[in-house]
Design an enzyme around this catalytic site. Structure first.
Site, PDB file in Angstrom:
ATOM      1  N   CYS A  67       1.117  -1.593  -0.058  1.00  0.00           N
ATOM      2  CA  CYS A  67      -0.186   0.111   0.548  1.00  0.00           C
ATOM      3  C   CYS A  67       0.771   0.866  -0.164  1.00  0.00           C
ATOM      4  CB  CYS A  67      -0.772  -0.367   1.276  1.00  0.00           C
ATOM      5  SG  CYS A  67      -2.355   1.201   0.872  1.00  0.00           S
ATOM      6  N   HIS A  75      -2.780  -4.527   1.338  1.00  0.00           N
ATOM      7  CA  HIS A  75      -2.329  -4.591   2.110  1.00  0.00           C
ATOM      8  C   HIS A  75      -2.695  -4.460   3.068  1.00  0.00           C
ATOM      9  CE1 HIS A  75      -7.022  -2.134   3.245  1.00  0.00           C
ATOM     10  NE2 HIS A  75      -6.812  -3.115   4.183  1.00  0.00           N
TER      11      HIS A  75
END
Ligand SMILES: [Zn+2]
EC number: 6.3.5.13
Lengths: 406, 238
Positions: free
Chosen positions: B95, B192
């Protein structure tokens, strides 16, 4: 109250009653929604002339609102949104339903605090804590603290009752002229390692915390939890006998007493009323089924999971996780929670996202059994206590299942 | 592996980059190493501490705009991660941490210099990408499909000297077509938080890179396999 507001208020009450009669919920939202459609200023009209306390924060606001309403109740009837309908529609419904009572204690969703401050001009605002919640849509914690700080700066006449143990709350409150600090403890620290004022690291030692780069530090609290009671600003200790479990609820009780004190209620008069609260919108409710004494604990985010482990007895424990819309769709937070306090207990898991939890528990070295249904879990544990810890919709599912059976 | 034959794992700046259960990747790597009898040491390096240069695996997590920009500035000023990469260390970034590995990224409406460890740059997309993310991984890595969850507003444009980690069949990833990037022993993904919880094969790849072993003894991945199957079925049905 202007005529338009009177009509809106009356329609709002009727709609809430109709909604209840039709079995479409408790009416705590729909009535306010219709009332606000007729008169957008209805909440302000309903709030005018009342002494109001607002309770906000990521966790504990429903319970603290219930406890604070009980404490302020020493003075007479108190308007309150007891079912967790914590946005302006819920506040409107609660005030419309309550009639003329001069006192109100309202739970406020943290995102709506600025708006509700303007509408209700409260006497007191209690700020409990700020931590990560609903990762896929909530505002980041520092941004929430900034919103609170900006909103409070515009209302210098409001008395703030704030948690000295949460750096984000302290920073949000620091611009207010009148603040009473309470210490309710904070088990979760992972959203306050960086100073919201200057960006430097925050250090912690025992109860204390301080910024290493500026003057932000833990203020001296006037209300403190000590043993099974609360110490008031004059140093007097009051025993608090709650039906609600855990140290976190003693902290909520201290907050409630601090709020009530702003209404002129003495803690000696209020403490006995706190013990009348047995469950809060199903939370902490205990039911017996097939010889199992089942207790329901709601845990919505990492901070509240840590508190739930502290509240739960050392007993067989069922964990249930969903990731539906109201829960947030992202289960990543499971890795923010340390489940090791459950080691040594019989642990069962269920819910839509039980496999996410299974992988987490394996890494955490917590043995578990997976069950398809709540009923299956009840059969797998011996007679006695069964603790159930669930996130929002999983909690509602289990409540519904218990209601169907009992 | 470092000379003492303990696999050392550094989690970079948990005080800044730990928004979505990022700790999970460190825990999963440590556990999967330990279950094979590989000694492992985990170190959390805060943003006010110097970055060790000799660790075997570096993990970079996700974070909001402000902390992401701060992390980039401190990592560039410190230089330790660059030295570690030059010496052959493994990096796994997710991320916001993934964006940091490139030449530049956007935070709070401003362009910031990245670490320039991989040949890509990131900017803002027209929409925020929130939801399940998945697709087949670069066949040269020999891994089963990627599955994860993404939540970012960025779009990442890969240069010629870096390869996409996967093609996108669900979600957005870099740009709706490709997802993540890798080169050498550096790997980044928009999947993520605890991305390795759904992708234990990537965890093992990182451990193989770190140890130099071609294979590792298999582990009982019953629950991870069920999780993967359930998430891939859910995204296929959606
Ligand atoms: Zn500071």
């Amino acid at each position: 109250m202007p005529l338009r507001a009177k009509v809106a208020s009356s329609v709002s009450r009727t709609a809430a009653a109709l909604s209840r009669a039709a079995g479409r919920g408790d009416g705590s939202v729909i009535g306010g929604w219709i009332g606000l459609k007729i008169d957008p200023d209805l909440l302000a009209h309903l709030a005018a002339g009342r002494s109001i306390a607002l309770i906000s924060g990521t966790n504990g606001k429903t319970t603290t609102t219930r406890l604070a309403a009980a404490a302020v109740g020493v003075l007479g009837p108190v308007a309150t949104n007891g079912f967790g309908a914590n946005m302006p529609t819920g506040h409107t419904s609660a005030l419309a339903k309550a009639g003329q009572t001069p006192y109100a204690v309202l739970e406020v969703d943290e995102h709506y605090l600025a708006q509700v401050l303007i509408a209700t001009e409260p006497r007191v605002v209690a700020l409990l804590n700020l931590s990560r919640d609903q990762l896929d849509r909530a505002k980041e914690v520092a941004m929430m603290a900034q919103m609170w700080r900006t909103a409070l700066a515009k209302h210098p006449g409001v008395h703030v009752v704030a948690n000295a143990d949460d750096p984000m709350v302290v920073w949000a409150s620091a611009g207010s002229p009148a603040v009473t600090w309470f210490s309710a403890g904070q088990r979760w620290h992972d959203d306050s390692w960086v100073c919201p004022e200057c960006g430097s690291p925050i250090e912690r030692q025992a109860d204390q915390w301080w910024c290493t780069g500026c003057s932000l530090r833990r203020p001296v609290p006037q209300w403190v939890v000590e043993d099974d009671g609360v110490v008031d600003p004059r140093g007097a200790w009051h025993k608090v006998s709650l039906q609600l479990p855990g140290r976190v609820n003693l902290g909520n009780a201290a907050t409630a007493l601090a709020v009530a004190a702003q209404f002129g209620v003495r803690p000696t008069d209020a403490v006995s009323r706190l013990s009348t609260v047995a469950s809060v919108a199903g939370r902490y409710a205990q039911v017996v089924r097939e010889g199992r004494n089942i207790r329901l604990l709601l845990a919505k985010n990492p901070a509240s999971w840590l508190e739930a482990f502290d509240m739960a007895d050392v007993a067989p424990t069922l964990l249930s996780i969903n990731a539906r819309d109201p829960d947030g769709l992202d289960t990543s937070w499971l890795f923010d929670v340390d489940f090791s306090p459950l080691r040594g207990r019989q642990v069962l898991i269920t819910g839509d996202r039980a496999y996410d939890l299974a992988v987490r528990l394996e890494v955490n070295e917590v043995p578990f059994q997976h069950v398809r249904t709540f009923g299956e879990a009840v059969k797998l544990v011996p007679p006695g206590r069964l603790e159930v810890i669930a996130n929002y919709t999983a909690f509602q599912d289990i409540r519904a299942e218990l209601d169907r059976v009992l | 592996m470092s000379s003492d034959s303990i696999i050392s794992i550094v989690w970079i700046y948990p005080d800044l980059l730990s928004t979505y259960g990022d700790r999970g990747n460190m825990l999963i790597l440590a556990r999967r190493a330990a279950l094979r009898g590989l000694p492992v040491r985990t170190v959390e390096v805060r943003s006010d501490q110097p970055m060790p240069t000799t660790a075997d695996i570096y993990l970079v997590g996700g974070g909001e705009d402000g902390p992401q920009a701060l992390a980039a500035q401190r990592l560039i000023a410190d230089g330790g991660l660059h030295r570690a990469v030059a010496q052959g260390s493994v990096v796994f970034a997710v991320c916001a941490g993934y964006q940091l590995l490139g030449g530049s990224f956007f935070a709070k409406g401003t362009q910031y210099a990245g670490l320039d460890l991989l040949d890509f740059r990131s900017d803002r997309g027209p929409t925020r990408a929130v939801g399940e993310l998945g697709g087949p991984i670069d066949p040269r890595l020999g891994l089963p499909p990627l599955t994860g969850f993404e939540n970012h507003g960025g779009r990442t444009h890969l240069g010629p000297s870096v390869s996409p980690l996967a093609r996108v069949s669900t979600g957005i990833g870099n740009d709706g077509a490709t997802e993540g990037a890798w080169r050498g022993k550096l790997l980044g993904t928009y999947s993520h938080g605890p991305a390795l919880s759904r992708n234990p094969a990537i965890a093992d790849l990182l451990l193989r890179w770190a140890t130099g072993y071609d294979t590792l003894p298999p582990l009982d991945d019953t629950w991870a396999d069920r999780l993967r199957a359930e998430r891939m079925a859910a995204t296929a049905a959606a």
